[in-house]
Every structure is written in structure tokens, then in C-alpha cells.
Design an enzyme around this catalytic site. Structure first.
Site, PDB file in Angstrom:
ATOM      1  N   LYS A  61       0.798  -0.648   6.905  1.00 37.02           N
ATOM      2  CA  LYS A  61       1.497  -1.756   6.252  1.00 37.02           C
ATOM      3  C   LYS A  61       2.216  -2.551   7.340  1.00 37.02           C
ATOM      4  CE  LYS A  61       4.246  -2.339   2.094  1.00 37.02           C
ATOM      5  NZ  LYS A  61       3.519  -3.475   1.534  1.00 37.02           N
TER       6      LYS A  61
HETATM    7  N1  PMP Z   1      -2.031  -3.497  -1.314  1.00 34.80           N
HETATM    8  C1  PMP Z   1      -1.216  -4.250  -0.574  1.00 34.80           C
HETATM    9  C2  PMP Z   1      -1.797  -5.236   0.372  1.00 34.80           C
HETATM   10  C3  PMP Z   1       0.180  -4.101  -0.686  1.00 34.80           C
HETATM   11  O1  PMP Z   1       1.011  -4.855   0.042  1.00 34.80           O
HETATM   12  C4  PMP Z   1       0.702  -3.165  -1.606  1.00 34.80           C
HETATM   13  C5  PMP Z   1       2.202  -3.007  -1.736  1.00 34.80           C
HETATM   14  N2  PMP Z   1       2.699  -2.077  -0.809  1.00 34.80           N
HETATM   15  C6  PMP Z   1      -0.195  -2.399  -2.364  1.00 34.80           C
HETATM   16  C7  PMP Z   1      -1.553  -2.593  -2.192  1.00 34.80           C
HETATM   17  C8  PMP Z   1       0.312  -1.374  -3.321  1.00 34.80           C
HETATM   18  O2  PMP Z   1       0.852  -0.289  -2.625  1.00 34.80           O
HETATM   19  P1  PMP Z   1       2.045   0.595  -3.221  1.00 34.80           P
HETATM   20  O3  PMP Z   1       1.600   1.049  -4.560  1.00 34.80           O
HETATM   21  O4  PMP Z   1       2.192   1.696  -2.254  1.00 34.80           O
HETATM   22  O5  PMP Z   1       3.229  -0.286  -3.302  1.00 34.80           O
END
Ligand code: PMP
Length: 305
Positions: free
Chosen positions: A157
Site C-alpha cells: 500500500k
Molecule cells: N484496493 C485498494 C487499491 C485499496 O486502497 C484498498 C483500501 N486499503 C482496498 C483494496 C481494500 O483493502 P482493505 O479492505 O484492507 O481496506
């Protein structure tokens, strides 16, 4: 955004307005940071952080490809998050830890730059709106593709990569849609700019797998478990664009977006053009889980103390 009193910065609590960096910070120029998005919920008795362990795992592993050595332990970050929520007097909130290369040199190689770490918390309601949680969003298929994992790690991320998400999000807005779906470099369905996507077809649940350059969301993983426990089969595989239009139901998952139904793709109604029944069942189970009403998932909740 709703401001609170304190932000945690490099080990100390500072006033919200004093949490500043130099304009020649490496990460400002090259996007050389990693971050997390986490939510804390009010169970009525306690404040609990949803799956803090999984988010901290991803925070530390996101840093690895970039050689970002976070100068705090997992325990220190965990304690800092609890302390920050308590000091700011919050009951439910969004939590944003970030680690990034700071100011020293401005060559692309960050070797001499210090790693800075900050954590902010603030109240943040439904990402796509309360109305979206109830009735769903209209989404476009973005003309911008999701970058591929051999270009930039898709399982990290990374701050800089959200410029890809920005393009998809602002394009949707300009075209009168509430959110985007991005296809991967091969034209298969990948994910939203900040959400994973699920399809429901003939009672089966389908979601793109890691070969489609997704970020493996913590909410995605949780929803897969919840759906399987409810008796559904969940197929993680490549998804063609056409399947978006012919599926019975679609929904997004994410920390910010939680479980948000998708009611239309590019002016084509999905199902009845509102929240579908299986989406509703999963959404309800999800909210009961994060609010501490489902005993079987209590080890996903980290009590703020
Ligand atoms: N894809 C992307 C590109 C994101 O930024 C997020 C948010 N973190 C998610 C998927 C969903 O991830 P999570 O459920 O861990 O928030």
C-alpha cells in the site's frame, strides 16, 4: 476533514496543526511512502480496532520492497494507535499510519533520507455516503488501467500509487458516476480505486484473485470468511469485464467503503438496480462483526486500552 487534538509523529504526540514536514521531503516528490487505512468501531461498551494485526502485517510488509525500515516495533505502533484514540477522546474513527522517506537529499535514491512515521486518527463516516451503503453506487469502468505487479508491487500500500486511484476516481466524478472499477493490464476486472470488488451470480460469490493486480484487502479476506461461514461458495479467479454487467449483484469492500453495494455499471442496472439480497446479508453480518455482535469473530477485534 474533522480535526482532533493530536497526531502521533515519530514517537511523540504533537498538536494537529504542528504535524508538518519540509517541502523537500522525499515522499512528497516521489511518493516514497507506505500507509494503512484502519477503522475503530464503537461496540457500545468498548472501542475496538478491526483486524489491527492484519493491518500491521501489511504496513510492515508494504515497506519491504522500498527498503523502508520502520524505526518502531509493531508493539510500539499498536500502543501508539491506542494512545492516540484515547488521548483524542474518540469512540469510532479512521486510523492512518504512514511511514515515508523524509528530508535529506532529493536524488531518487532515498538511501540518505530518514524514515519518518506518523499516525493520525479522525472521525470518518461512510466513505461513499450513508445513502450508498443502503442503495448502492453507480460506477463507471475507468479508462485508466490498474498498474501491474511487475511495474509496481500491487500487494504493497504505497502512497505514490494512489495517483492511479486518483485518475480513476476523478474520471468517475467528471462523468457523473460515484466510483470507478479498474481493469488490469490484460483487461480483466481488478478492483476499485480504494476497494476490492465482489460479484454474485446464481448464488455463487466471485472475486478477482491476485493475478489481477489487486491489493489483497483485509475487508476482502474477512468477507470471504463471513460468506463461507454463511454457506456460500467463494471463487477467487479472473473476472471478465462482461461478467460485471450480467451478474445478479455487485459490491465493493474496503476499510473506508466497508461493504458498499453497486447498483449500476455504466448505466446498466445490476439486478434490480438496488442492494441485492446476498449483498444485504453479507453487509449486515459485516457490521454486526465489527460492532462486536458476532462472537465467532471476536478475535478480529482489538480493544483500545
Ligand atoms: N484496493 C485498494 C487499491 C485499496 O486502497 C484498498 C483500501 N486499503 C482496498 C483494496 C481494500 O483493502 P482493505 O479492505 O484492507 O481496506
Amino acid at each position: 476533514m474533522e480535526e482532533v487534538d493530536h497526531i502521533w509523529m515519530d514517537g511523540d504526540l504533537v498538536d494537529w496543526n504542528d504535524a508538518e514536514v519540509h517541502v523537500l521531503t522525499h515522499a512528497l516528490h516521489y511518493g516514497s511512502g507506505v500507509f494503512e487505512g484502519i477503522r475503530a468501531y464503537d461496540t457500545g461498551e468498548d472501542t475496538v480496532v478491526f483486524r489491527l494485526d492484519a493491518h500491521l502485517d501489511r504496513f510492515f510488509s508494504s515497506a519491504e520492497p522500498y527498503g523502508i525500515e520502520i524505526p518502531f516495533s509493531r508493539d510500539e505502533i499498536e500502543d501508539a494507535i491506542y494512545r492516540l484514540i484515547l488521548e483524542n477522546g474518540l469512540e469510532s474513527c479512521y486510523i492512518r499510519p504512514i511511514a515515508f522517506y523524509g528530508y535529506e537529499e532529493l536524488g531518487v535514491n532515498p538511501a540518505d533520507c530518514p524514515v519518518r512515521v506518523a499516525i493520525a486518527v479522525w472521525p470518518w463516516g461512510a466513505y461513499l455516503g450513508e445513502e450508498a451503503l443502503e442503495n448502492g453506487v453507480r460506477v463507471q469502468v475507468s479508462s485508466w488501467r490498474k498498474y501491474r505487479s511487475d511495474m509496481i508491487p500491487t500487494n504493497a500500500k504505497t502512497t505514490g500509487t494512489y495517483i492511479n486511484s486518483l485518475l480513476a476516481t476523478t474520471e468517475a466524478d467528471r462523468r457523473g458516476f460515484e466510483e470507478s472499477i479498474l481493469l488490469d493490464a490484460d483487461g480483466y476486472v481488478s478492483e476499485g480505486p480504494g476497494e476490492n470488488i465482489f460479484l454474485v451470480n446464481d448464488g455463487e460469490i466471485i472475486t478477482p484473485d491476485i493475478s489481477s493486480s489487486i491489493l489483497e484487502g483485509v475487508t476482502r479476506k474477512s468477507v470471504i470468511t463471513i460468506a463461507e461461514d454463511l454457506g456460500y461458495e467463494v471463487d477467487e479467479r479472473r473476472v471478465s469485464r462482461g461478467e460485471l454487467y450480467t451478474s445478479d449483484e455487485l459490491f465493493f469492500t474496503g476499510t473506508a467503503a466497508e461493504v458498499t453495494p453497486i447498483r449500476a455499471v455504466e448505466n446498466v442496472d445490476i439486478g434490480e438496480g438496488t442492494k441485492g439480497p446476498i449483498t444485504d446479508e453479507i453487509q449486515q453480518a459485516f457490521f454486526e462483526t465489527v460492532e462486536g455482535e458476532r462472537e465467532q469473530y471476536s478475535d478480529w477485534l482489538f480493544r483500545v486500552q
